[in-house]
Design a protein around this motif. Structure first.
Motif: not given
Lengths: 96, 502
Positions: B394-403
């Protein structure tokens, strides 16, 4: 609480009537005739002026007094600009 | 001129003087009324409220025929082992403890971690770096920081502890859905019954939403459960060999509910905030709803922050029309913005489903970027749109949940960040000034109103710089806004307190 009760807003309404009546007296003494649409212009200027104070208070209440003050200044500048336009409209001499 | 009074002032002049005085009194009165409105507990949308009035925004003008989400490539279901950051970091840390000589850059297979997790880290190498830093550097640093400064935040931790203590009383399912979700003997010995039919699906939805509010939900809506958004493994109560490939038929409907975190506390993130106040309330409301549905004879399973989830919530919330996905990746609601913790109850009670809404969040997020600019870990994208960011199909905002999680572990107080929630211009209370923006902005097709409001937000309001939220010496453990007075340890406690920055 007084400041969010119906009586407070009733008083604000009475004060608005007094302000408008006082301005009408002021205008009549100078012989100005204010058409309804010019009057609306003046009411808009006063509305922006008054609401700027309401917004300032609300943001003080939210702990954002600094932002509220800036918005107050912005509102006063806008109301002054509207007020100046209103003044020019009502004091303009009719074209010959 | 009109006749004079005894003091020589005409009535006309008196009226004019009264007009001038009226302007001054009105200005003063409006400031006082504004302060009252700004401080009013009634403006704390949904906080400790148990009535449907908390869902006050009329969504009907903004509804559209769904779905709001359409896959753009092959869909991969989310995984507890990889996408769920807590589980992923814990698994990595466990593997590292067994192989402490391992260093980043060496083959992941040497750690003995699962092939699935190793593949995830190969796909997202930046998360490997952040996750490794979290448990080797950030957490040890945080322990030292807490020894030095911890007392300054101890009342915030105490506030959180009260809510998390209640978590022990909330139980998730202990058997597979086919068993635990169905009505059984309850603690009061009431017998199970066949499902009580409702007159219409619309009335069933109305009733369920009404109950949800009465149980403490601020927002409630209904949608169909989407199998793409079920976790691919690890459903609660299920053995490892359970067939996770198919959605249980009785999970057909999803009742999505939301509750805000306490408004003053949320603004004092990242150092003083907690999610557990809203987690507790929304979990409790969902478990109550589950019990009510079972009493009526319908199978139900609650998916909550405190009893865990078998599905991901935000896309269901969007399909149910509670809000739109923002740059931060969570569902931004009209009433509470991003300050909304959510839960789902799955059931097969036939209900009329709600429609998704478009009230301008996507367009606003494209130009706002306040959350991304404020984010201390740079986890939120600064791109101008989410075009081309494809996550699990799905196209949606990318969040770097690691940082993001790495910074969580750097913060003081009850842990966590939520700065993006506090910074989001939609996360505002329920008073006239924000309601005006709420009602006018979505109805402006030109975008001029939102641009004006955004300009005011960026220029009239002051925020700490993103770096200031970090630990000293680079930062000063800043908070978005000062902590509420009742969380000030200096005020209440007779203990030595070391305030950062002093």
């Amino acid at each position: 609480m007084f400041f969010n009760g119906g009586f407070f807003w009733f008083l604000m309404g009475i004060l608005s009537v007094v302000v408008v009546a006082a301005f009408r007296a002021f205008a009549r003494d100078r012989g100005w005739r204010i058409a309804w649409w010019k009057g609306l212009f003046g009411i808009a200027a006063y509305f922006v002026f008054a609401m700027s104070f309401y917004a300032w208070g609300t943001l003080i209440g939210e702990g954002e007094g600094g932002a509220g003050f800036r918005i107050l200044v912005l509102g006063i500048v806008i109301s002054l600009a509207l007020g100046a336009g209103f003044w020019k409209l009502i004091t303009a001499k009719p074209a010959d | 001129m009109s006749e004079s009074t005894e003091k020589g002032i005409s009535r006309r002049d008196l009226l004019k003087l009264a007009g001038v005085a009226g302007v001054a009194v009105q200005a003063g009165g409006l400031v006082a009324a504004g302060i009252r409105a700004g401080r009013s507990s009634e403006s704390y949308t949904g906080w400790e409220s148990f009535n449907p009035g908390t869902q006050f925004f009329d969504r009907r003008p903004f509804e559209f025929e769904g779905p709001a989400h359409r896959p753009v490539s092959e869909v991969r279901r989310p995984s507890h082992l990889t996408d769920y950051v807590f589980g992923r970091v814990a698994a990595f840390q466990q593997a590292y403890r067994a192989h402490p000589a391992w260093k980043p850059g060496e083959p992941l297979e040497a750690l003995g971690m699962s092939a699935q997790l190793a593949q995830f880290y190969r796909d997202f190498p930046e998360r490997l770096e952040w996750d490794f830093k979290t448990f080797t550097e950030t957490v040890p640093n945080n322990s030292r920081d807490k020894e030095k400064y911890g007392n300054y935040y101890v009342l915030a931790e105490a506030y959180e502890a009260g809510f998390s203590a209640h978590a022990g009383f909330l139980r998730g399912p202990s058997a597979p859905p086919e068993e635990s979700d169905f009505p059984g003997p309850d603690p009061f010995g009431r017998k199970t019954r066949p499902p009580l039919p409702f007159r219409t699906p619309a009335l069933a939805a109305d009733f369920v939403k009404e109950m949800a509010h009465r149980y403490g939900a601020t927002l409630a809506a209904v949608t169909k459960t989407n199998p793409d958004w079920l976790y691919s493994e690890g459903w609660r109560g299920c053995p490892p060999d359970y067939d996770f490939s198919r959605m249980p038929a009785h999970w057909e409907y999803a009742v999505v509910i939301g509750v805000p975190m306490e408004w003053d506390v949320v603004l004092s993130n990242p150092q003083f905030g907690t999610s557990n106040d809203a987690y507790d309330r929304v979990s409790t409301a969902a478990i109550r709803l589950e019990g009510m549905l079972k009493f009526l004879g319908y199978p139900a399973r609650s998916h909550t922050p405190l009893t865990n989830y078998d599905l991901i919530v935000p896309p269901h919330a969007v399909e149910a029309g509670l809000g739109e996905i923002g740059r931060t990746g969570f569902c931004i609601t009209p009433e509470a913005g991003g300050n909304c913790r959510m839960a789902v109850v799955t059931t097969n009670l036939p209900m009329a489903v709600d429609k998704p809404i478009d009230y301008g969040v996507a367009r606003f997020c494209n130009k706002c970027k306040l959350c991304a600019e404020s984010c201390p870990s740079g986890s939120i994208s600064m791109a101008d749109s989410p075009d081309g960011m494809v996550i699990r199909g799905y196209e949606h905002w990318y969040i770097n949940n690691g940082s993001c999680y790495n910074f969580w572990r750097e913060t003081m107080g009850p842990m966590g960040c939520r700065l993006c929630v506090a910074a989001c211009p939609y996360s505002r209370k329920d008073n006239w000034i924000h309601d005006l923006a709420r009602e006018i902005d979505p109805r402006d097709p030109t975008g001029a109103v939102s641009s004006g409001l955004l300009s005011i937000q960026k220029h009239a309001f002051e925020y700490p710089e993103a770096a200031e939220y970090h630990r000293p010496p680079g930062g000063r453990f800043a908070s978005f806004r000062p902590e509420p007075p009742y969380l000030r340890a200096e005020k209440y406690l007779n203990i030595p307190i070391n305030k950062p920055g002093k």
